[in-house]
Design a protein around this motif. Sequence first.
Motif, PDB file in Angstrom:
ATOM      1  N   TYR A 131     -38.956-105.173 -12.937  1.00 29.15           N
ATOM      2  CA  TYR A 131     -39.601-103.989 -12.344  1.00 29.15           C
ATOM      3  C   TYR A 131     -38.620-102.854 -12.047  1.00 29.15           C
ATOM      4  O   TYR A 131     -39.011-101.829 -11.500  1.00 29.15           O
ATOM      5  CB  TYR A 131     -40.291-104.346 -11.022  1.00 29.15           C
ATOM      6  CG  TYR A 131     -41.484-105.268 -11.112  1.00 29.15           C
ATOM      7  CD1 TYR A 131     -42.090-105.554 -12.324  1.00 29.15           C
ATOM      8  CD2 TYR A 131     -42.022-105.828  -9.959  1.00 29.15           C
ATOM      9  CE1 TYR A 131     -43.181-106.403 -12.382  1.00 29.15           C
ATOM     10  CE2 TYR A 131     -43.114-106.675 -10.011  1.00 29.15           C
ATOM     11  CZ  TYR A 131     -43.689-106.953 -11.229  1.00 29.15           C
ATOM     12  OH  TYR A 131     -44.778-107.790 -11.269  1.00 29.15           O
ATOM     13  N   VAL A 172     -35.451-106.898  -5.319  1.00 35.98           N
ATOM     14  CA  VAL A 172     -35.737-106.804  -3.881  1.00 35.98           C
ATOM     15  C   VAL A 172     -34.949-107.861  -3.105  1.00 35.98           C
ATOM     16  O   VAL A 172     -34.364-108.777  -3.686  1.00 35.98           O
ATOM     17  CB  VAL A 172     -37.260-106.875  -3.583  1.00 35.98           C
ATOM     18  CG1 VAL A 172     -37.930-105.551  -3.920  1.00 35.98           C
ATOM     19  CG2 VAL A 172     -37.923-108.013  -4.314  1.00 35.98           C
ATOM     20  N   PHE A 210     -35.415-110.507  -1.137  1.00 36.77           N
ATOM     21  CA  PHE A 210     -35.544-111.976  -1.192  1.00 36.77           C
ATOM     22  C   PHE A 210     -34.919-112.534  -2.470  1.00 36.77           C
ATOM     23  O   PHE A 210     -34.458-113.677  -2.495  1.00 36.77           O
ATOM     24  CB  PHE A 210     -37.011-112.425  -1.038  1.00 36.77           C
ATOM     25  CG  PHE A 210     -37.881-112.142  -2.241  1.00 36.77           C
ATOM     26  CD1 PHE A 210     -37.886-112.976  -3.347  1.00 36.77           C
ATOM     27  CD2 PHE A 210     -38.729-111.054  -2.259  1.00 36.77           C
ATOM     28  CE1 PHE A 210     -38.683-112.724  -4.450  1.00 36.77           C
ATOM     29  CE2 PHE A 210     -39.540-110.788  -3.356  1.00 36.77           C
ATOM     30  CZ  PHE A 210     -39.503-111.629  -4.457  1.00 36.77           C
ATOM     31  N   CYS A 236     -39.748-106.665   0.518  1.00 36.95           N
ATOM     32  CA  CYS A 236     -40.984-106.971  -0.208  1.00 36.95           C
ATOM     33  C   CYS A 236     -42.068-107.140   0.846  1.00 36.95           C
ATOM     34  O   CYS A 236     -41.938-107.946   1.751  1.00 36.95           O
ATOM     35  CB  CYS A 236     -40.816-108.247  -1.027  1.00 36.95           C
ATOM     36  SG  CYS A 236     -42.364-108.969  -1.592  1.00 36.95           S
ATOM     37  N   TRP A 237     -43.132-106.350   0.721  1.00 36.54           N
ATOM     38  CA  TRP A 237     -44.200-106.401   1.734  1.00 36.54           C
ATOM     39  C   TRP A 237     -44.778-107.803   1.875  1.00 36.54           C
ATOM     40  O   TRP A 237     -45.052-108.263   2.968  1.00 36.54           O
ATOM     41  CB  TRP A 237     -45.333-105.440   1.354  1.00 36.54           C
ATOM     42  CG  TRP A 237     -44.946-104.004   1.339  1.00 36.54           C
ATOM     43  CD1 TRP A 237     -44.144-103.364   2.246  1.00 36.54           C
ATOM     44  CD2 TRP A 237     -45.347-103.015   0.389  1.00 36.54           C
ATOM     45  NE1 TRP A 237     -44.025-102.045   1.907  1.00 36.54           N
ATOM     46  CE2 TRP A 237     -44.757-101.795   0.775  1.00 36.54           C
ATOM     47  CE3 TRP A 237     -46.150-103.033  -0.747  1.00 36.54           C
ATOM     48  CZ2 TRP A 237     -44.945-100.614   0.072  1.00 36.54           C
ATOM     49  CZ3 TRP A 237     -46.334-101.863  -1.446  1.00 36.54           C
ATOM     50  CH2 TRP A 237     -45.747-100.674  -1.045  1.00 36.54           C
ATOM     51  N   MET A 238     -45.000-108.441   0.725  1.00 33.43           N
ATOM     52  CA  MET A 238     -45.604-109.770   0.800  1.00 33.43           C
ATOM     53  C   MET A 238     -44.703-110.745   1.555  1.00 33.43           C
ATOM     54  O   MET A 238     -45.162-111.524   2.385  1.00 33.43           O
ATOM     55  CB  MET A 238     -45.882-110.314  -0.599  1.00 33.43           C
ATOM     56  CG  MET A 238     -46.564-111.658  -0.574  1.00 33.43           C
ATOM     57  SD  MET A 238     -46.211-112.588  -2.022  1.00 33.43           S
ATOM     58  CE  MET A 238     -47.185-111.727  -3.231  1.00 33.43           C
ATOM     59  N   ASN A 276     -41.050-115.208  -2.999  1.00 38.57           N
ATOM     60  CA  ASN A 276     -41.155-113.962  -2.221  1.00 38.57           C
ATOM     61  C   ASN A 276     -41.269-114.300  -0.734  1.00 38.57           C
ATOM     62  O   ASN A 276     -42.344-114.245  -0.135  1.00 38.57           O
ATOM     63  CB  ASN A 276     -42.396-113.167  -2.655  1.00 38.57           C
ATOM     64  CG  ASN A 276     -42.384-112.824  -4.136  1.00 38.57           C
ATOM     65  OD1 ASN A 276     -41.954-113.618  -4.958  1.00 38.57           O
ATOM     66  ND2 ASN A 276     -42.856-111.647  -4.473  1.00 38.57           N
ATOM     67  N   CYS A 314     -49.840-109.179  -2.345  1.00 37.46           N
ATOM     68  CA  CYS A 314     -48.990-108.072  -2.775  1.00 37.46           C
ATOM     69  C   CYS A 314     -49.835-106.810  -2.901  1.00 37.46           C
ATOM     70  O   CYS A 314     -50.846-106.811  -3.609  1.00 37.46           O
ATOM     71  CB  CYS A 314     -48.365-108.407  -4.121  1.00 37.46           C
ATOM     72  SG  CYS A 314     -47.667-106.957  -4.925  1.00 37.46           S
ATOM     73  N   VAL A 344     -49.116-104.162  -4.448  1.00 36.82           N
ATOM     74  CA  VAL A 344     -49.035-103.583  -5.800  1.00 36.82           C
ATOM     75  C   VAL A 344     -50.062-104.246  -6.730  1.00 36.82           C
ATOM     76  O   VAL A 344     -50.655-103.601  -7.587  1.00 36.82           O
ATOM     77  CB  VAL A 344     -47.598-103.766  -6.363  1.00 36.82           C
ATOM     78  CG1 VAL A 344     -47.483-103.249  -7.789  1.00 36.82           C
ATOM     79  CG2 VAL A 344     -46.584-103.088  -5.453  1.00 36.82           C
ATOM     80  N   HIS A 345     -50.281-105.557  -6.531  1.00 41.38           N
ATOM     81  CA  HIS A 345     -51.162-106.302  -7.444  1.00 41.38           C
ATOM     82  C   HIS A 345     -52.602-106.439  -6.949  1.00 41.38           C
ATOM     83  O   HIS A 345     -53.430-107.012  -7.651  1.00 41.38           O
ATOM     84  CB  HIS A 345     -50.563-107.684  -7.727  1.00 41.38           C
ATOM     85  CG  HIS A 345     -49.363-107.599  -8.621  1.00 41.38           C
ATOM     86  ND1 HIS A 345     -48.082-107.513  -8.134  1.00 41.38           N
ATOM     87  CD2 HIS A 345     -49.268-107.539  -9.969  1.00 41.38           C
ATOM     88  CE1 HIS A 345     -47.234-107.413  -9.154  1.00 41.38           C
ATOM     89  NE2 HIS A 345     -47.929-107.430 -10.271  1.00 41.38           N
ATOM     90  N   GLU A 386     -50.308-112.632  -9.209  1.00 38.83           N
ATOM     91  CA  GLU A 386     -50.469-112.141  -7.833  1.00 38.83           C
ATOM     92  C   GLU A 386     -51.760-111.321  -7.721  1.00 38.83           C
ATOM     93  O   GLU A 386     -52.115-110.873  -6.630  1.00 38.83           O
ATOM     94  CB  GLU A 386     -49.275-111.270  -7.435  1.00 38.83           C
ATOM     95  CG  GLU A 386     -48.004-112.072  -7.189  1.00 38.83           C
ATOM     96  CD  GLU A 386     -46.798-111.208  -6.900  1.00 38.83           C
ATOM     97  OE1 GLU A 386     -46.946-109.994  -6.682  1.00 38.83           O
ATOM     98  OE2 GLU A 386     -45.677-111.756  -6.913  1.00 38.83           O
ATOM     99  N   CYS A 409     -44.105-100.410  -7.481  1.00 37.26           N
ATOM    100  CA  CYS A 409     -43.540-101.109  -6.316  1.00 37.26           C
ATOM    101  C   CYS A 409     -42.449-100.201  -5.729  1.00 37.26           C
ATOM    102  O   CYS A 409     -41.363-100.084  -6.299  1.00 37.26           O
ATOM    103  CB  CYS A 409     -42.948-102.463  -6.716  1.00 37.26           C
ATOM    104  SG  CYS A 409     -42.142-103.261  -5.309  1.00 37.26           S
ATOM    105  N   ASN A 440     -40.550-100.610  -3.343  1.00 38.87           N
ATOM    106  CA  ASN A 440     -39.347-101.348  -2.924  1.00 38.87           C
ATOM    107  C   ASN A 440     -38.384-101.512  -4.094  1.00 38.87           C
ATOM    108  O   ASN A 440     -37.185-101.256  -3.976  1.00 38.87           O
ATOM    109  CB  ASN A 440     -39.751-102.701  -2.346  1.00 38.87           C
ATOM    110  CG  ASN A 440     -40.623-102.519  -1.123  1.00 38.87           C
ATOM    111  OD1 ASN A 440     -40.266-101.792  -0.224  1.00 38.87           O
ATOM    112  ND2 ASN A 440     -41.789-103.144  -1.135  1.00 38.87           N
ATOM    113  N   MET A 441     -38.918-101.931  -5.237  1.00 39.98           N
ATOM    114  CA  MET A 441     -38.088-102.052  -6.435  1.00 39.98           C
ATOM    115  C   MET A 441     -37.496-100.693  -6.822  1.00 39.98           C
ATOM    116  O   MET A 441     -36.371-100.602  -7.302  1.00 39.98           O
ATOM    117  CB  MET A 441     -38.938-102.581  -7.599  1.00 39.98           C
ATOM    118  CG  MET A 441     -39.341-104.036  -7.452  1.00 39.98           C
ATOM    119  SD  MET A 441     -37.950-105.092  -7.939  1.00 39.98           S
ATOM    120  CE  MET A 441     -38.702-106.709  -7.787  1.00 39.98           C
TER     121      MET A 441
HETATM  122 FE1  SF4 Z   1     -43.124-107.695  -3.392  1.00 37.75          FE
HETATM  123 FE2  SF4 Z   1     -45.354-106.865  -4.590  1.00 37.75          FE
HETATM  124 FE3  SF4 Z   1     -43.071-105.501  -4.950  1.00 37.75          FE
HETATM  125 FE4  SF4 Z   1     -43.400-107.922  -6.057  1.00 37.75          FE
HETATM  126  S1  SF4 Z   1     -44.526-106.038  -6.529  1.00 37.75           S
HETATM  127  S2  SF4 Z   1     -41.598-107.191  -4.962  1.00 37.75           S
HETATM  128  S3  SF4 Z   1     -44.621-108.953  -4.456  1.00 37.75           S
HETATM  129  S4  SF4 Z   1     -44.195-105.765  -2.991  1.00 37.75           S
END
Ligand code: SF4
Length: 350
Positions: free
Chosen positions: A33, A69, A71, A95-97, A129, A217, A219-220, A245, A305, A307-308
Amino acid sequence: MEKVQWNNDELVDKILLKKQELGNQLIILTHHYQRKEIVALGDFVGDSFELSRKAAADRQCRHIVFCGVHFMAESAAILSQPHQIVQIPEEEAGCWMAEMADTPLVEPAFEQLESLAGKGAIVPIVYMNSDAELKAFCGTHGGIVCTSSNADKALKWAFEKAEKVLFFPDRHLGHNTGYALGLTAEQMAVWSPHKPFGGNEPEALRRARLILWDGYCLVHTRFTCEQIENSRARHPGAKVIVHPECPRELVAMADASGSTSRIEKYVKDAPAGSTIIIGTEINFIERLASEYPDKQVVELHRSLCPNMFKINLANLLDTLENLGEKNVVRVAEDIKAEAKVALDRMLALA
Ligand code: SF4
Ligand code: 13P
């Protein structure tokens, strides 16, 4: 002193120079990602399972820079050798999840389930995650880590050991995997972490074999069945593949589902001229579209995402200029040892 602003070409040149200087003392791992310019500079791109395997296997290099991310970088730090240092270019890339479950919530949930089912009757499975403490919890409670590419194997492994499984934090991956292994809706229950007995009647929990933590998640879960219908109408004959996800209804409607690497393989193996509609992170889909120009690769819906996306050329260069110092990913030794037990069980699944 004012910080110099480099343009992207200059940043790339400086990163390449650093890589050349460091040679095999450095490895840059990148998740699918990541932005395409980051993947292009990495030594290895993969899904979360492949990246953890790579981190465990590379015993030579001193520096592992993890573009993904937190984790994922933390798992690399747990699996790396004592002389190796893992760094992440942006500490805030969470990562939100992963934040939807923590030890203060999981421990009492596990105890409540054990009070109904009996000691030893439940095996915990933690999705990659998650933070290191939860992986350590699984290590000390006979459990295992899984990723989206081996959740089925992990679930089979767990059911060989006990009647019930507590799966956290992604309810959708758990749900999709449970169905794929033949469990029925009555054999699965969703655990809402802030309610007594997860919001379930004790009888429903006694009946359930798979208890799914209510995490997801963002995003998914933006994808819908209507988007699949509309995309198929726009692209007759196209194949649809989504990440597990995604909610169950989408996976059931799609032609296939799988981890990021499985999605890549699906596109690679598709015949030239075919159209593939993908339900996952947009940077990855756009990179696949440019890498496989003989096929039409289309997004189900744009979902990024953030975060990515926090990892960029500037913070990657900054990390390489501050090797061993900035944003070093550290895990306390006791947690590391316990978490490694659960990660090693996953790596041994084969
Ligand atoms: Fe976390 Fe969702 Fe991003 Fe994957 S896509 S890193 S599960 S927030
Ligand atoms: P993969 O295991 O497919 O790399 O997915 C990780 C992830 O965070 C997807 O959102």
